[in-house]
Design a protein around this motif. Structure first.
Motif, PDB file in Angstrom:
ATOM      1  N   ALA A  22      -1.156   2.997  -7.377  1.00  0.00           N
ATOM      2  CA  ALA A  22      -1.416   1.904  -6.803  1.00  0.00           C
ATOM      3  C   ALA A  22      -0.653   1.655  -5.506  1.00  0.00           C
ATOM      4  CB  ALA A  22      -1.268   0.630  -7.722  1.00  0.00           C
ATOM      5  N   ALA A  23       0.591   1.903  -5.379  1.00  0.00           N
ATOM      6  CA  ALA A  23       1.337   1.854  -4.466  1.00  0.00           C
ATOM      7  C   ALA A  23       1.131   2.923  -3.294  1.00  0.00           C
ATOM      8  CB  ALA A  23       2.892   1.779  -4.553  1.00  0.00           C
ATOM      9  N   LEU A  24       0.650   3.917  -3.665  1.00  0.00           N
ATOM     10  CA  LEU A  24       0.274   5.260  -2.923  1.00  0.00           C
ATOM     11  C   LEU A  24      -1.100   4.803  -2.219  1.00  0.00           C
ATOM     12  CD1 LEU A  24       0.916   7.978  -1.981  1.00  0.00           C
ATOM     13  CD2 LEU A  24      -0.144   8.879  -3.877  1.00  0.00           C
ATOM     14  N   ASP A  25      -1.902   4.277  -2.740  1.00  0.00           N
ATOM     15  CA  ASP A  25      -3.198   3.830  -2.137  1.00  0.00           C
ATOM     16  C   ASP A  25      -3.019   2.951  -1.287  1.00  0.00           C
ATOM     17  OD1 ASP A  25      -4.433   5.568  -3.643  1.00  0.00           O
ATOM     18  OD2 ASP A  25      -5.287   4.384  -5.457  1.00  0.00           O
ATOM     19  N   GLN A  26      -2.353   1.823  -1.734  1.00  0.00           N
ATOM     20  CA  GLN A  26      -1.948   0.760  -0.578  1.00  0.00           C
ATOM     21  C   GLN A  26      -1.247   1.182   0.417  1.00  0.00           C
ATOM     22  OE1 GLN A  26      -3.146  -2.528  -1.250  1.00  0.00           O
ATOM     23  NE2 GLN A  26      -2.494  -2.932   0.905  1.00  0.00           N
ATOM     24  N   ALA A  27      -0.279   1.871   0.406  1.00  0.00           N
ATOM     25  CA  ALA A  27       0.615   2.789   1.480  1.00  0.00           C
ATOM     26  C   ALA A  27      -0.282   3.464   2.602  1.00  0.00           C
ATOM     27  CB  ALA A  27       1.724   3.456   0.820  1.00  0.00           C
ATOM     28  N   ARG A  28      -1.306   4.069   1.872  1.00  0.00           N
ATOM     29  CA  ARG A  28      -2.315   4.916   2.831  1.00  0.00           C
ATOM     30  C   ARG A  28      -3.069   3.720   3.577  1.00  0.00           C
ATOM     31  NH1 ARG A  28      -3.868   7.970  -2.026  1.00  0.00           N
ATOM     32  NH2 ARG A  28      -2.707   9.932  -2.202  1.00  0.00           N
ATOM     33  N   LEU A  29      -3.403   2.672   3.137  1.00  0.00           N
ATOM     34  CA  LEU A  29      -4.471   1.642   3.638  1.00  0.00           C
ATOM     35  C   LEU A  29      -3.701   1.060   4.718  1.00  0.00           C
ATOM     36  CD1 LEU A  29      -6.978   0.006   3.827  1.00  0.00           C
ATOM     37  CD2 LEU A  29      -5.730  -1.561   2.281  1.00  0.00           C
ATOM     38  N   TRP A  30      -2.349   0.515   4.368  1.00  0.00           N
ATOM     39  CA  TRP A  30      -1.617   0.031   5.293  1.00  0.00           C
ATOM     40  C   TRP A  30      -1.167   0.861   6.607  1.00  0.00           C
ATOM     41  CZ3 TRP A  30       2.525  -2.665   1.710  1.00  0.00           C
ATOM     42  CH2 TRP A  30       1.660  -4.053   1.497  1.00  0.00           C
ATOM     43  N   SER A  31      -0.852   2.198   5.966  1.00  0.00           N
ATOM     44  CA  SER A  31      -0.587   3.334   7.171  1.00  0.00           C
ATOM     45  C   SER A  31      -1.624   3.594   8.012  1.00  0.00           C
ATOM     46  CB  SER A  31      -0.354   4.418   6.657  1.00  0.00           C
ATOM     47  OG  SER A  31      -0.075   5.594   7.322  1.00  0.00           O
ATOM     48  N   GLY A  32      -3.144   3.481   7.849  1.00  0.00           N
ATOM     49  CA  GLY A  32      -4.157   3.856   8.566  1.00  0.00           C
ATOM     50  C   GLY A  32      -4.494   2.492   9.386  1.00  0.00           C
ATOM     51  N   ASP A  54      11.399  13.333 -11.948  1.00  0.00           N
ATOM     52  CA  ASP A  54       9.904  13.232 -12.539  1.00  0.00           C
ATOM     53  C   ASP A  54       9.305  14.152 -11.379  1.00  0.00           C
ATOM     54  OD1 ASP A  54       7.461  12.878 -13.568  1.00  0.00           O
ATOM     55  OD2 ASP A  54       7.636  10.800 -13.422  1.00  0.00           O
ATOM     56  N   GLY A  55       8.364  15.116 -11.751  1.00  0.00           N
ATOM     57  CA  GLY A  55       7.706  15.802 -10.947  1.00  0.00           C
ATOM     58  C   GLY A  55       6.166  15.554 -11.062  1.00  0.00           C
ATOM     59  N   ASN A  56       6.005  14.367 -11.331  1.00  0.00           N
ATOM     60  CA  ASN A  56       4.492  13.467 -11.224  1.00  0.00           C
ATOM     61  C   ASN A  56       3.855  13.962 -10.063  1.00  0.00           C
ATOM     62  OD1 ASN A  56       2.861  11.378 -10.663  1.00  0.00           O
ATOM     63  ND2 ASN A  56       3.244  10.948 -12.649  1.00  0.00           N
ATOM     64  N   ALA A  57       2.516  14.382  -9.805  1.00  0.00           N
ATOM     65  CA  ALA A  57       1.779  14.752  -8.862  1.00  0.00           C
ATOM     66  C   ALA A  57       1.865  13.494  -7.889  1.00  0.00           C
ATOM     67  CB  ALA A  57       0.677  15.168  -9.163  1.00  0.00           C
ATOM     68  N   ALA A  58       1.684  12.208  -8.181  1.00  0.00           N
ATOM     69  CA  ALA A  58       1.809  10.995  -7.542  1.00  0.00           C
ATOM     70  C   ALA A  58       3.111  10.799  -6.971  1.00  0.00           C
ATOM     71  CB  ALA A  58       1.539   9.789  -8.285  1.00  0.00           C
ATOM     72  N   LEU A  59       4.083  11.168  -7.514  1.00  0.00           N
ATOM     73  CA  LEU A  59       5.416  10.907  -7.055  1.00  0.00           C
ATOM     74  C   LEU A  59       5.765  11.713  -5.780  1.00  0.00           C
ATOM     75  CD1 LEU A  59       8.167   9.635  -7.023  1.00  0.00           C
ATOM     76  CD2 LEU A  59       9.080  10.993  -9.073  1.00  0.00           C
ATOM     77  N   VAL A  60       5.406  13.080  -6.017  1.00  0.00           N
ATOM     78  CA  VAL A  60       5.475  14.045  -5.150  1.00  0.00           C
ATOM     79  C   VAL A  60       4.822  13.739  -3.842  1.00  0.00           C
ATOM     80  CG1 VAL A  60       5.093  16.457  -4.609  1.00  0.00           C
ATOM     81  CG2 VAL A  60       6.079  15.955  -6.771  1.00  0.00           C
ATOM     82  N   GLU A  61       3.662  13.293  -4.151  1.00  0.00           N
ATOM     83  CA  GLU A  61       2.498  12.805  -3.010  1.00  0.00           C
ATOM     84  C   GLU A  61       3.174  11.491  -2.335  1.00  0.00           C
ATOM     85  OE1 GLU A  61      -2.263  11.783  -2.072  1.00  0.00           O
ATOM     86  OE2 GLU A  61      -1.418  12.436  -4.115  1.00  0.00           O
ATOM     87  N   ALA A  62       4.000  10.530  -3.014  1.00  0.00           N
ATOM     88  CA  ALA A  62       4.653   9.464  -2.202  1.00  0.00           C
ATOM     89  C   ALA A  62       5.545   9.693  -1.763  1.00  0.00           C
ATOM     90  CB  ALA A  62       4.731   8.483  -3.542  1.00  0.00           C
ATOM     91  N   ARG A  63       6.493  10.537  -2.103  1.00  0.00           N
ATOM     92  CA  ARG A  63       7.736  11.058  -1.163  1.00  0.00           C
ATOM     93  C   ARG A  63       7.235  11.943   0.081  1.00  0.00           C
ATOM     94  NH1 ARG A  63      10.682  13.431  -6.557  1.00  0.00           N
ATOM     95  NH2 ARG A  63      11.816  11.551  -7.046  1.00  0.00           N
ATOM     96  N   GLY A  64       6.012  12.617  -0.012  1.00  0.00           N
ATOM     97  CA  GLY A  64       5.435  13.433   1.133  1.00  0.00           C
ATOM     98  C   GLY A  64       5.035  12.242   2.225  1.00  0.00           C
ATOM     99  N   LEU A  65       4.477  11.238   1.659  1.00  0.00           N
ATOM    100  CA  LEU A  65       3.851  10.332   2.647  1.00  0.00           C
ATOM    101  C   LEU A  65       4.889   9.470   3.316  1.00  0.00           C
ATOM    102  CD1 LEU A  65       1.493   8.870   4.137  1.00  0.00           C
ATOM    103  CD2 LEU A  65       1.073   7.605   1.927  1.00  0.00           C
ATOM    104  N   LEU A  66       6.086   9.148   2.265  1.00  0.00           N
ATOM    105  CA  LEU A  66       7.151   8.323   2.894  1.00  0.00           C
ATOM    106  C   LEU A  66       7.845   9.142   3.961  1.00  0.00           C
ATOM    107  CD1 LEU A  66       9.101   5.952   2.520  1.00  0.00           C
ATOM    108  CD2 LEU A  66      10.347   7.115   1.010  1.00  0.00           C
ATOM    109  N   ASP A  67       8.072  10.591   3.804  1.00  0.00           N
ATOM    110  CA  ASP A  67       8.691  11.541   4.698  1.00  0.00           C
ATOM    111  C   ASP A  67       7.773  11.489   6.026  1.00  0.00           C
ATOM    112  OD1 ASP A  67      10.606  12.059   3.019  1.00  0.00           O
ATOM    113  OD2 ASP A  67       9.875  14.101   2.572  1.00  0.00           O
ATOM    114  N   THR A  68       6.499  11.529   5.947  1.00  0.00           N
ATOM    115  CA  THR A  68       5.414  11.204   7.150  1.00  0.00           C
ATOM    116  C   THR A  68       5.586   9.854   7.927  1.00  0.00           C
ATOM    117  OG1 THR A  68       4.102  12.873   5.969  1.00  0.00           O
ATOM    118  CG2 THR A  68       3.167  11.518   7.745  1.00  0.00           C
ATOM    119  N   LEU A  69       5.553   8.882   7.014  1.00  0.00           N
ATOM    120  CA  LEU A  69       5.987   7.497   7.718  1.00  0.00           C
ATOM    121  C   LEU A  69       7.264   7.297   8.372  1.00  0.00           C
ATOM    122  CD1 LEU A  69       4.206   5.608   4.948  1.00  0.00           C
ATOM    123  CD2 LEU A  69       3.442   5.934   7.028  1.00  0.00           C
ATOM    124  N   ALA A  70       8.126   8.238   7.910  1.00  0.00           N
ATOM    125  CA  ALA A  70       9.633   8.078   8.499  1.00  0.00           C
ATOM    126  C   ALA A  70       9.834   8.989   9.645  1.00  0.00           C
ATOM    127  CB  ALA A  70      10.824   8.391   7.372  1.00  0.00           C
TER     128      ALA A  70
END
Length: 72
Positions: A22-32, A54-70
């Motif tokens: 849910a946070a990943l979806d919201q973060a994408r929205l806010w980023s846009g 945790d190697g969860n796909a959502a966690l990996v994707e969230a870390r990637g988006l956070l890196d992009t945002l930063a």
């Protein structure tokens, strides 16, 4: 340990995974919408609650988006 307590403990990783999605979806929205700072803060909070290894796909994707945002 009572059965109810064991059942509750088994749900913790599932609830964290749903929160992260849910946070990943919201973060994408806010980023846009130009709210990168808010998106990054939301992701940091959710990522912080996930198990660090945790190697969860959502966690990996969230870390990637956070890196992009930063800008990393």
């Amino acid at each position: 340990m009572p059965v109810e307590a064991v059942h509750h403990l088994s749900l913790i990783p599932i609830s964290i995974a749903w929160e992260l999605r849910a946070a990943l979806d919201q973060a994408r929205l806010w980023s846009g919408q130009g709210q990168a700072k808010d998106a990054a803060e939301l992701l940091e909070a959710s990522i912080g609650r996930a198990p660090p290894d945790d190697g969860n796909a959502a966690l990996v994707e969230a870390r990637g988006l956070l890196d992009t945002l930063a800008g990393r």
